[in-house]
Write an enzyme that holds these catalytic residues in place. Structure first.
Site, PDB file in Angstrom:
ATOM      1  CB  CYS A  84       8.104  24.035  28.621  1.00 23.66           C
ATOM      2  SG  CYS A  84       8.037  25.365  29.482  1.00 23.66           S
TER       3      CYS A  84
ATOM      4  CE  LYS B 117      15.111  29.875  29.579  1.00 25.94           C
ATOM      5  NZ  LYS B 117      13.181  29.813  29.785  1.00 25.94           N
TER       6      LYS B 117
ATOM      7  CD  GLU C  63      19.398  34.266  19.992  1.00 28.80           C
ATOM      8  OE1 GLU C  63      18.259  34.443  20.291  1.00 28.80           O
ATOM      9  OE2 GLU C  63      19.493  32.757  20.091  1.00 28.80           O
TER      10      GLU C  63
ATOM     11  CE  LYS D   6      14.348  31.523  32.904  1.00 30.54           C
ATOM     12  NZ  LYS D   6      13.977  30.952  32.294  1.00 30.54           N
TER      13      LYS D   6
ATOM     14  CB  SER E  32      14.110  28.193  40.259  1.00 27.11           C
ATOM     15  OG  SER E  32      14.399  27.667  39.612  1.00 27.11           O
TER      16      SER E  32
ATOM     17  CE1 TYR F 181       9.501  31.962  40.735  1.00 23.30           C
ATOM     18  CE2 TYR F 181      12.075  31.756  40.023  1.00 23.30           C
ATOM     19  CZ  TYR F 181      11.038  32.412  39.697  1.00 23.30           C
ATOM     20  OH  TYR F 181      10.379  31.357  38.870  1.00 23.30           O
TER      21      TYR F 181
HETATM   22  C1  PBG Z   1      10.110  27.555  30.643  1.00 23.35           C
HETATM   23  C2  PBG Z   1      10.963  28.531  31.902  1.00 23.35           C
HETATM   24  C3  PBG Z   1      11.711  27.971  32.655  1.00 23.35           C
HETATM   25  C4  PBG Z   1      11.740  28.979  33.224  1.00 23.35           C
HETATM   26  C5  PBG Z   1      11.071  30.137  33.763  1.00 23.35           C
HETATM   27  N1  PBG Z   1      10.945  29.492  32.216  1.00 23.35           N
HETATM   28  C6  PBG Z   1      12.703  26.812  32.299  1.00 23.35           C
HETATM   29  C7  PBG Z   1      12.762  26.139  31.752  1.00 23.35           C
HETATM   30  O1  PBG Z   1      13.208  26.812  30.299  1.00 23.35           O
HETATM   31  O2  PBG Z   1      13.415  25.491  32.065  1.00 23.35           O
HETATM   32  C8  PBG Z   1      13.143  28.915  34.697  1.00 23.35           C
HETATM   33  C9  PBG Z   1      12.757  29.610  35.485  1.00 23.35           C
HETATM   34  C10 PBG Z   1      13.111  29.277  36.916  1.00 23.35           C
HETATM   35  O3  PBG Z   1      14.011  28.895  37.134  1.00 23.35           O
HETATM   36  O4  PBG Z   1      13.385  30.768  37.435  1.00 23.35           O
HETATM   37  N2  PBG Z   1      10.462  27.706  29.429  1.00 23.35           N
END
Ligand code: PBG
Length: 322
Positions: free
Chosen positions: A122, A195, A233, A248, A274, A313
């Site tokens: 991405c 995820k 999964e 996640k 995040s 973080y």
């Molecule tokens: C990429 C990815 C993402 C995150 C980690 N790897 C973003 C998404 O899937 O849009 C998010 C990590 C975070 O929000 O701290 N695929």
């Protein structure tokens, strides 16, 4: 036993007693610190959407990694921002890509630090989706082939663990095969197994410049309403060769972590994402929450739910507290 024979407060009566009956202890050994590296020189640029997080360049990343290692944190998780994006994300598997060069720099200066790399397209594609697009749709199997190339190039650069975060079906199998065939049988796979398509990724997408330019990620990431699918999964990823599986985000998905813990024996990671990080930072900045106490409570909750590994973080700050 009922009151007054039983008084639960006896077990809370002083710090030594509380220590003795403590069931969950958070340790620096549990933590993974995410790092962002972008094309450039001499960079340590603050990321606007994420307090105390920076964009480094391959020549500055080793110093930061050394500091992380000196705090006793066992691992970093690397995210790359390439110099140029294209349709298929080809910089993701470039031998001289930002992540590939950064792995080498870190391994040179901090060989004991585990280097985990994010495997996804991405941040490398112009359209910002985690896979390649055919007829307006994400092409699953074609994406898996590219992800295996990315993982192999990270292994060749010296990564200890590769962490696919794209949510294509079968990608762990493709990656495991590519690693085996090329003599990297000791490189571990930490799969982002469950995820979710979450709004909590907002600040990260600014940081990684990886927001999709059209549509959303709901055809590949999980629907937040589901829980049985998460177990399916995870089971599939273990079957395909994942060594560590991940749930996640973490905080809004503690039930998933808890169920996964009860059901699977392999190491379980949780990603304190995040949005979770910035919710606390914003509330603390507004004077509403005690940042340190709340941080430790959040991380402890993730551990108590059953995670062995916490990607956060807050890792550096937590390491200083613990
Ligand atoms: C990429 C990815 C993402 C995150 C980690 N790897 C973003 C998404 O899937 O849009 C998010 C990590 C975070 O929000 O701290 N695929």
């Amino acid at each position: 036993m009922a009151f007054p024979k039983n008084r639960m407060r006896r077990l809370r009566s002083n710090p030594a007693m509380r220590r003795l009956v403590c069931q969950t202890s958070l340790s620096v050994d549990d933590l993974v610190y995410p790092l962002f590296v972008r094309e450039g020189k001499g960079l340590k640029e603050p990321i606007k959407s994420m307090t105390d997080c920076y964009h480094f360049s391959p020549d500055t990343i080793a110093a930061e990694a050394a500091e992380v290692a000196s705090l006793g944190i066992p691992a970093v998780l690397l995210f790359g921002l390439p110099g140029k994006k294209d349709d298929i994300g080809s910089q993701a598997w470039a031998e001289d890509g930002v992540v590939q060069r950064s792995i080498k720099e870190i391994k040179k200066s901090s060989p004991e630090l585990l280097v985990i790399t994010d495997i996804c397209l991405c941040a490398y594609t112009e359209h910002g989706h985690c896979g390649v697009i055919k007829d307006g749709k994400i092409d699953n199997d074609a994406t898996c082939e590219l992800l295996a190339k990315v993982a192999l190039s990270h292994a060749q650069a010296g990564a200890d663990v590769v962490a696919p975060s794209d949510m294509m079906d079968g990608r762990v199998k493709y990656i495991r095969e590519a690693l085996e065939e090329n003599g990297f049988e000791n490189v571990a796979i930490m799969s982002y197994a469950a995820k979710y398509a979450s709004a909590f990724y907002g600040p990260f997408r600014d940081a990684a410049e990886s927001a999709p330019s059209f549509g959303d990620r709901r055809t590949y990431q999980m629907d937040p309403v589901n829980c049985d699918q998460a177990m399916a999964e995870i089971a599939l990823d273990i079957e395909e060769g994942a060594d560590i599986v991940m749930v996640k985000p973490a905080l809004a998905y503690l039930d998933i972590i808890c169920r996964a813990r009860q059901r699977f024996d392999c190491p379980l990671a949780a990603y304190n994402v995040s949005g979770e990080y910035m919710m606390l930072n914003s509330a603390a900045d507004a004077g509403l929450l005690d940042r340190e106490a709340t941080m430790l409570e959040m991380l402890t909750a993730i551990k108590r739910a059953g995670a062995d590994i916490i990607i956060t973080y807050f890792a550096k700050e937590a390491a200083k507290q613990l």
